[in-house]
Motif scaffolding. Sequence first.
Motif, PDB file in Angstrom:
ATOM      1  N   SER A   2       0.804  -1.220  -0.023  1.00 52.08           N
ATOM      2  CA  SER A   2       0.079  -0.082   0.116  1.00 52.08           C
ATOM      3  C   SER A   2       0.992   1.300  -0.029  1.00 52.08           C
ATOM      4  O   SER A   2       0.421   2.265  -0.458  1.00 52.08           O
ATOM      5  CB  SER A   2      -0.942   0.003   1.059  1.00 52.08           C
ATOM      6  N   LEU A   3       1.862   1.157   0.617  1.00 52.24           N
ATOM      7  CA  LEU A   3       2.789   2.611   0.575  1.00 52.24           C
ATOM      8  C   LEU A   3       3.024   3.071  -0.812  1.00 52.24           C
ATOM      9  O   LEU A   3       3.051   4.398  -0.776  1.00 52.24           O
ATOM     10  CB  LEU A   3       4.229   2.082   1.368  1.00 52.24           C
ATOM     11  N   PRO A   4       3.592   2.266  -1.791  1.00 52.22           N
ATOM     12  CA  PRO A   4       3.705   3.057  -3.116  1.00 52.22           C
ATOM     13  C   PRO A   4       2.522   3.829  -3.570  1.00 52.22           C
ATOM     14  O   PRO A   4       2.537   4.796  -4.113  1.00 52.22           O
ATOM     15  CB  PRO A   4       4.231   2.026  -3.911  1.00 52.22           C
ATOM     16  N   LEU A   5       1.299   3.151  -3.356  1.00 56.61           N
ATOM     17  CA  LEU A   5       0.004   3.645  -3.976  1.00 56.61           C
ATOM     18  C   LEU A   5      -0.349   5.044  -3.091  1.00 56.61           C
ATOM     19  O   LEU A   5      -0.613   5.796  -3.694  1.00 56.61           O
ATOM     20  CB  LEU A   5      -1.042   2.625  -3.868  1.00 56.61           C
ATOM     21  N   LEU A   6      -0.028   5.038  -1.852  1.00 56.74           N
ATOM     22  CA  LEU A   6      -0.177   5.925  -1.048  1.00 56.74           C
ATOM     23  C   LEU A   6       0.736   7.355  -1.521  1.00 56.74           C
ATOM     24  O   LEU A   6       0.150   8.307  -1.874  1.00 56.74           O
ATOM     25  CB  LEU A   6      -0.015   5.863   0.379  1.00 56.74           C
ATOM     26  N   VAL A   7       1.891   7.123  -1.814  1.00 58.89           N
ATOM     27  CA  VAL A   7       2.683   8.052  -2.204  1.00 58.89           C
ATOM     28  C   VAL A   7       2.366   8.593  -3.656  1.00 58.89           C
ATOM     29  O   VAL A   7       2.340   9.854  -4.023  1.00 58.89           O
ATOM     30  CB  VAL A   7       4.352   7.603  -2.395  1.00 58.89           C
ATOM     31  N   LEU A   8       2.102   7.635  -4.494  1.00 62.80           N
ATOM     32  CA  LEU A   8       1.606   8.039  -5.814  1.00 62.80           C
ATOM     33  C   LEU A   8       0.272   8.893  -5.864  1.00 62.80           C
ATOM     34  O   LEU A   8       0.242   9.960  -6.630  1.00 62.80           O
ATOM     35  CB  LEU A   8       1.122   6.777  -6.693  1.00 62.80           C
ATOM     36  N   THR A   9      -0.625   8.266  -4.825  1.00 59.90           N
ATOM     37  CA  THR A   9      -1.880   9.411  -4.948  1.00 59.90           C
ATOM     38  C   THR A   9      -1.692  10.742  -4.385  1.00 59.90           C
ATOM     39  O   THR A   9      -2.259  11.841  -5.050  1.00 59.90           O
ATOM     40  CB  THR A   9      -3.081   8.614  -3.665  1.00 59.90           C
ATOM     41  N   ALA A  10      -0.701  10.911  -3.211  1.00 55.71           N
ATOM     42  CA  ALA A  10      -0.478  12.246  -2.722  1.00 55.71           C
ATOM     43  C   ALA A  10       0.352  12.968  -3.844  1.00 55.71           C
ATOM     44  O   ALA A  10       0.180  14.119  -3.973  1.00 55.71           O
ATOM     45  CB  ALA A  10       0.477  12.140  -1.573  1.00 55.71           C
ATOM     46  N   LEU A  11       1.000  12.512  -4.726  1.00 53.27           N
ATOM     47  CA  LEU A  11       1.947  13.136  -5.876  1.00 53.27           C
ATOM     48  C   LEU A  11       0.964  13.508  -6.656  1.00 53.27           C
ATOM     49  O   LEU A  11       1.025  14.819  -7.046  1.00 53.27           O
ATOM     50  CB  LEU A  11       3.011  12.272  -6.439  1.00 53.27           C
ATOM     51  N   LEU A  12       0.233  12.448  -7.534  1.00 53.81           N
ATOM     52  CA  LEU A  12      -0.804  13.190  -8.364  1.00 53.81           C
ATOM     53  C   LEU A  12      -1.747  14.221  -7.988  1.00 53.81           C
ATOM     54  O   LEU A  12      -1.979  14.981  -8.582  1.00 53.81           O
ATOM     55  CB  LEU A  12      -1.451  11.970  -8.944  1.00 53.81           C
ATOM     56  N   SER A  13      -2.244  13.909  -6.700  1.00 50.85           N
ATOM     57  CA  SER A  13      -3.104  14.941  -6.216  1.00 50.85           C
ATOM     58  C   SER A  13      -2.459  16.288  -6.177  1.00 50.85           C
ATOM     59  O   SER A  13      -3.073  17.364  -6.566  1.00 50.85           O
ATOM     60  CB  SER A  13      -3.610  14.651  -5.082  1.00 50.85           C
TER      61      SER A  13
END
Length: 517
Positions: free
Chosen positions: A90-101
Amino acid sequence: MQFLLLLVVAGPLAGAAAAFLPAPPGLRGKSPDQAVLRHGVTVTGVILLAAIVLAAGFDHDHPSTVQATTDVSWIKALGVRVHLGVDGISLPLLVLTALLSFLCALYSYFTMPDGPSPRAFVALLLVLESGTLATFAVLDLVLFFLAFETVLVPMYFLIARWGGEGRRAAATKFVLYTLLGSVVMLLGLLLVGVKAGTFDMVALATDNSRGLSTSVQVTAVLAIGIGLAVKTPMWPLHSWLPDAHTAAPTVGSVLLAGVLLKMGTYGFVRIVLPIAPDGMRTFAPYLAAFAVAGIIYGSLACLALARPGNKGDLKRLIAYSSVGHMGFVLLGIATMTPTGVNGALFANIAHGLVTGLLFFLAGAIKDRYGTADLDTLAGATGAALYGRAPRLGALLAFAAVASLGLPGLAGFWGEMLALFGSFDPAPGLSRPAFLTFTAIGALGTLLTAAYLLIVVRRVCMGGPRPAGETAIADVQGYEFAAWTPLVALTVLAGLWPAVLLGLTDPAVQKLLAGGTQ
């Protein structure tokens, strides 16, 4: 770590509420609209910083262990708990979501889509971010469903109020498809929780829920899988996606492709694979068959749109390409092997980076030319981005070759590992069938290269700008700031895949082994 994860999940909700408050003196800028757009950039920037600190403080020596956990009772009568945590999945997906947002908020500060007040736009963007982040952080089935559904309302209004032509019909179609799928998924989640006596995903994943009978697992996988397949989207439940992408504003398309589609595939890995392995083994060949059908269908649809005279829309083409790319993710999951599942998770991240960049570029081209119609862009000599806006043309070519899976870029590793996993599936699965799926998937990579190269040729190549024709702007400073992180991470993931695979592999091994590793 626990506080950071709570901040990452709940911070955007607080920011959404604050978006409707008057800006403090000295922070109002030139207008209230500018102040609220700056507020969106600030909140998403803080959440991105918190996600990065969370990733830096994560124990990378034990990525299979759930970390930064919060576990408190919420609805005691039903056994529902506020259980949050992150691991290597889940950690990579959290960072990806925060980045794209953050990148979407930054882009919108300079290029706000036409529509109602920016206050509502920023608030919806933040609610969408919070719901997506919560989906990747919660470890309770009921909370997962609530977070999964939270994103529907903000995405509906982003499309319906700030979208382009046909936006209301596209938004309605999006909600109807996903809601119908979610109703079925909820029944499956409740079945698992009631039969197992708990909704805790960590407890359910331990020993692969051996307390659930095979018939319960089969029923649960069918119900849960339908809801997840709609969100992924899996062929033939994909038809809402092209309309939604075509009508959505640029940032809506980026978030829809970059993070919302990942919620479905994440659910397969986090819930279906470890909790109902016997049921998953029953449906794995069918999931793989639908996956490769989606790969071929998406590629053929893109080829048809790319052909001259077909009035293909560039955003619509990229949407159909997502159907094909997510097919590789589903194929990797269907193999039920560490290689395939790791490939699926890698492809998830790669698709978010590359397709997010493609939608940013498609939006920029549409803003400059007033259309995303490929025939209009091509015209007699082509849009000729190489000659008229060379940096924009180079970025489009880069994103295209990354999307087709060029070795050395992020798009390569996930699809390759998914095909490797399909070549040697888990015990109990038909190897001849999966060898057939591997061959069909490999054909899909060739078709993907064909349509993307056609798009690059038609849009980027052409003669010099005719005398008297208005020049178009090349990449602007704010566009450079919004797109550079995606380019850099696409190269980094392609050249150094061990950074991501080192996180996901131990966690995948533990999930598939029933939490015993």
